[in-house]
Design a protein around this motif. Structure first.
Motif, PDB file in Angstrom:
ATOM      1  N   TYR A  33       0.845  -1.196   0.000  1.00 25.41           N
ATOM      2  CA  TYR A  33       0.000   0.000   0.000  1.00 25.41           C
ATOM      3  C   TYR A  33       0.877   1.241   0.000  1.00 25.41           C
ATOM      4  O   TYR A  33       1.767   1.386   0.838  1.00 25.41           O
ATOM      5  CB  TYR A  33      -0.899   0.030   1.235  1.00 25.41           C
ATOM      6  CG  TYR A  33      -2.119  -0.843   1.127  1.00 25.41           C
ATOM      7  CD1 TYR A  33      -3.327  -0.346   0.648  1.00 25.41           C
ATOM      8  CD2 TYR A  33      -2.059  -2.170   1.502  1.00 25.41           C
ATOM      9  CE1 TYR A  33      -4.448  -1.148   0.558  1.00 25.41           C
ATOM     10  CE2 TYR A  33      -3.171  -2.990   1.414  1.00 25.41           C
ATOM     11  CZ  TYR A  33      -4.362  -2.472   0.943  1.00 25.41           C
ATOM     12  OH  TYR A  33      -5.471  -3.277   0.855  1.00 25.41           O
ATOM     13  N   GLN A  34       0.596   2.141  -0.948  1.00 20.76           N
ATOM     14  CA  GLN A  34       1.241   3.443  -0.929  1.00 20.76           C
ATOM     15  C   GLN A  34       0.572   4.333   0.128  1.00 20.76           C
ATOM     16  O   GLN A  34      -0.499   4.008   0.639  1.00 20.76           O
ATOM     17  CB  GLN A  34       1.134   4.093  -2.307  1.00 20.76           C
ATOM     18  CG  GLN A  34       1.872   3.330  -3.402  1.00 20.76           C
ATOM     19  CD  GLN A  34       1.592   3.927  -4.770  1.00 20.76           C
ATOM     20  OE1 GLN A  34       0.448   3.997  -5.199  1.00 20.76           O
ATOM     21  NE2 GLN A  34       2.649   4.351  -5.455  1.00 20.76           N
ATOM     22  N   ALA A  61      -3.354   3.395  -2.401  1.00 21.60           N
ATOM     23  CA  ALA A  61      -3.444   2.578  -3.610  1.00 21.60           C
ATOM     24  C   ALA A  61      -2.443   1.427  -3.526  1.00 21.60           C
ATOM     25  O   ALA A  61      -1.335   1.589  -3.021  1.00 21.60           O
ATOM     26  CB  ALA A  61      -3.171   3.424  -4.847  1.00 21.60           C
ATOM     27  N   VAL A  62      -2.858   0.275  -4.025  1.00 21.01           N
ATOM     28  CA  VAL A  62      -1.996  -0.900  -4.032  1.00 21.01           C
ATOM     29  C   VAL A  62      -1.050  -0.826  -5.226  1.00 21.01           C
ATOM     30  O   VAL A  62      -1.433  -0.369  -6.309  1.00 21.01           O
ATOM     31  CB  VAL A  62      -2.855  -2.179  -4.121  1.00 21.01           C
ATOM     32  CG1 VAL A  62      -1.997  -3.407  -4.370  1.00 21.01           C
ATOM     33  CG2 VAL A  62      -3.651  -2.356  -2.845  1.00 21.01           C
ATOM     34  N   ALA A 106      -0.122   0.601   6.695  1.00 17.31           N
ATOM     35  CA  ALA A 106       0.913   1.467   6.132  1.00 17.31           C
ATOM     36  C   ALA A 106       0.304   2.707   5.476  1.00 17.31           C
ATOM     37  O   ALA A 106       0.975   3.739   5.348  1.00 17.31           O
ATOM     38  CB  ALA A 106       1.748   0.696   5.109  1.00 17.31           C
ATOM     39  N   ALA A 107      -0.954   2.621   5.071  1.00 14.14           N
ATOM     40  CA  ALA A 107      -1.650   3.769   4.489  1.00 14.14           C
ATOM     41  C   ALA A 107      -2.480   4.507   5.526  1.00 14.14           C
ATOM     42  O   ALA A 107      -3.212   5.435   5.179  1.00 14.14           O
ATOM     43  CB  ALA A 107      -2.546   3.307   3.342  1.00 14.14           C
ATOM     44  N   GLY A 108      -2.380   4.105   6.793  1.00 13.87           N
ATOM     45  CA  GLY A 108      -3.129   4.776   7.850  1.00 13.87           C
ATOM     46  C   GLY A 108      -4.519   4.236   8.057  1.00 13.87           C
ATOM     47  O   GLY A 108      -5.339   4.866   8.737  1.00 13.87           O
ATOM     48  N   VAL A 138      -8.524   8.530   4.247  1.00 13.19           N
ATOM     49  CA  VAL A 138      -8.778   7.104   4.456  1.00 13.19           C
ATOM     50  C   VAL A 138     -10.242   6.866   4.791  1.00 13.19           C
ATOM     51  O   VAL A 138     -10.856   5.903   4.317  1.00 13.19           O
ATOM     52  CB  VAL A 138      -7.857   6.563   5.564  1.00 13.19           C
ATOM     53  CG1 VAL A 138      -8.263   5.151   5.964  1.00 13.19           C
ATOM     54  CG2 VAL A 138      -6.407   6.583   5.105  1.00 13.19           C
ATOM     55  N   ARG A 139     -10.839   7.759   5.603  1.00 14.65           N
ATOM     56  CA  ARG A 139     -12.261   7.613   5.925  1.00 14.65           C
ATOM     57  C   ARG A 139     -13.111   7.691   4.657  1.00 14.65           C
ATOM     58  O   ARG A 139     -14.072   6.932   4.483  1.00 14.65           O
ATOM     59  CB  ARG A 139     -12.695   8.683   6.921  1.00 14.65           C
ATOM     60  CG  ARG A 139     -14.066   8.403   7.539  1.00 14.65           C
ATOM     61  CD  ARG A 139     -14.565   9.591   8.370  1.00 14.65           C
ATOM     62  NE  ARG A 139     -13.515  10.142   9.206  1.00 14.65           N
ATOM     63  CZ  ARG A 139     -13.171   9.623  10.382  1.00 14.65           C
ATOM     64  NH1 ARG A 139     -13.785   8.539  10.816  1.00 14.65           N
ATOM     65  NH2 ARG A 139     -12.215  10.177  11.103  1.00 14.65           N
ATOM     66  N   ALA A 140     -12.742   8.598   3.751  1.00 10.73           N
ATOM     67  CA  ALA A 140     -13.487   8.733   2.494  1.00 10.73           C
ATOM     68  C   ALA A 140     -13.330   7.478   1.635  1.00 10.73           C
ATOM     69  O   ALA A 140     -14.290   7.034   0.988  1.00 10.73           O
ATOM     70  CB  ALA A 140     -13.006   9.966   1.732  1.00 10.73           C
TER      71      ALA A 140
END
Length: 479
Positions: free
Chosen positions: A243-244, A248-249, A340-342, A363-365
């Protein structure tokens, strides 16, 4: 128990027992649990079990027995039962690959991944050493842009122009790597959240399309038919998903060309590293799959991003990067996940739970978008609500082709066989019979702290041993 110490018959003993219970109730739950553990008659054996699991944070408890017999005579060589173990059960590792859930098991899984990937690069574990001479690449495939995001270092230059929602097109600042703004969109209203979630959900299918394209483009470059190419060369690969910061993967992969029989056969003379490098680039650029039909977005096609990175691995030393470094790099990401992306590493059950998450607005969105899209009948096959916590991605962390190298199961079986050989010493063939059942999982509050201390001690011992080995190597070099 004598009459003088029986709280049911002796008033003084009953008073002492009730006073002790009253004092225990005044203690915090964790300290009360420590008292319980300290009074276990078989505490030392329980500690041995936890050390044997490496200080596993969420062990699984089993009950049962195992009997090892001589295959010829039927003589019982060894019998183990949990009837004499603490609580009548045995603790075993949870084998969770995520460091956020269980660091000791994650370390073991990363070690297995290292050997799995490394054996496909230099041989060993049933793979011939001749694979060193086969064309090999280390490839990184990224997701496309879904909208500009803040990036580490010099961010997007500041601009006067604004978007239709009033947000600026640039940033103009320099962000350190740990800046929480890194990966967040410059304008959340402009960001393509449905496209982002759909790309994550379709990422495994995109990887398969890329692998199919490799064979098709190899056939075109070799001047043979698509069906014939698979009788001339085999593409072996192992890839890990990462995960960036933007959520995005993207994929890191080792791609190797073998002969038609796999790693035991050399590829044709025309299948060179340069040919494979060009084929990977054209095959990735050609991936373009239609979005699943839905009224929630405008459709379009899904493909990989333009930032494709590929390095040739030559002569067994990796050129710019060594084979061991590649294996370690891939293994590192098997211990990481969406955190890793939070984001969170546990499943989400309701929209109210999404609103209460301690995550960034971005992240919530993403999670809310996955939840919303997952409620649409035409997208039920993507199971987006079940994988909303993974931002839509439902693929395996690491996958490989069958002929690339060994398997996790074979590595674990070899480790178990090695452990059994430490105390067996039997010359004859043996047969093992056993019956096991699940009886529990996880630690109590005090057990969690004890297991964490054991895991920390083991990690410290490993670090000391590693430093002593380095000193010994330097001393041998000077001699």
């Amino acid at each position: 128990m004598t009459a003088g110490t029986n709280p049911y018959t002796d008033p003084a003993a009953r008073r002492a027992f009730l006073d002790r219970e009253a004092r225990l109730r005044q203690l915090p739950p964790v300290e009360r649990d420590f008292v319980r553990i300290g009074e276990l008659p078989d505490l030392n054996r329980w500690l041995e079990q936890i050390r044997a699991t490496g200080g596993c944070a969420e062990p699984v408890y089993l009950s049962g027995h195992t009997t090892t017999l001589d295959a010829e005579t039927g003589e019982v060589l060894r019998h183990f039962t949990t009837a004499t173990e603490p609580g009548g059960r045995l603790a075993v590792r949870c084998r969770n690959r995520r460091a956020s859930r269980c660091a000791p098991c994650s370390r073991e899984h990363s070690g297995d991944t290292f050997h799995l990937v490394r054996s496909g690069l230099i041989g060993g574990k049933g793979v011939p050493e001749a694979v060193r001479t086969h064309p090999r690449l280390f490839v990184t495939l990224t997701a496309p842009s879904f909208g500009p995001v803040h990036r580490a270092g010099a961010c997007h230059p500041a601009r006067r122009r604004r978007c239709e929602y009033g947000g600026r097109h640039g940033c103009g600042r320099t962000h350190p790597d740990a800046d929480p703004l890194v990966g967040q969109p410059l304008c959340a209203d402009c960001y393509d959240y449905p496209g982002h979630i759909l790309w994550n959900a379709m990422a495994p299918v995109l990887w398969k399309a890329f692998r199919d394209n490799l064979h098709h483009h190899l056939a075109a470059r070799a001047g043979v038919g698509r069906s014939e190419i698979r009788t001339l060369v085999r593409v072996s690969a192992a890839k890990v998903a990462e995960y960036q910061k933007r959520g995005a993967v993207h994929f890191h992969a080792v791609v190797r060309l073998d002969g038609p029989d796999g790693p035991t056969a050399p590829p044709p003379a025309w299948a060179t590293g340069e040919l494979l490098l060009g084929t990977v680039r054209s095959a990735a650029a050609a991936v373009a799959l239609p979005c699943p039909d839905s009224a929630a977005y405008c459709g379009g096609r899904l493909g990989f991003g333009t930032q494709l990175d590929a390095h040739r691995l030559t002569n067994g030393d990796g050129g710019r990067i060594t084979d061991d470094a590649v294996a370690a790099y891939v293994a590192k990401y098997t211990s990481k996940s969406v955190e890793a992306a939070g984001a969170v590493d546990r499943r989400i059950d309701s929209l109210a739970e999404i609103q209460a998450l301690w995550v960034s607005p971005h992240v919530r969105a993403l999670i809310a978008t996955a939840w919303r899209l997952g409620g649409m009948p035409e997208l039920q096959h993507l199971r987006l609500r079940a994988w909303a916590h993974m931002l839509g991605f439902r693929g395996h962390c690491l996958t490989k082709t069958r002929a690339y190298s060994t398997t996790y199961g074979e590595l674990r079986a070899a480790r178990a066989e090695h452990a059994q050989g430490l105390y067996s010493g039997w010359d004859s063939e043996t047969v093992t019979e056993g019956a096991w059942r699940f009886v529990g999982a996880r630690h109590s509050p005090a057990e969690v702290l004890i297991a964490a201390g054991i895991a920390e001690d083991l990690a410290t011992n490993r670090e000391i041993a590693r430093e002593e080995a380095k000193v010994a190597d330097r001393d041998r070099g000077r001699a």
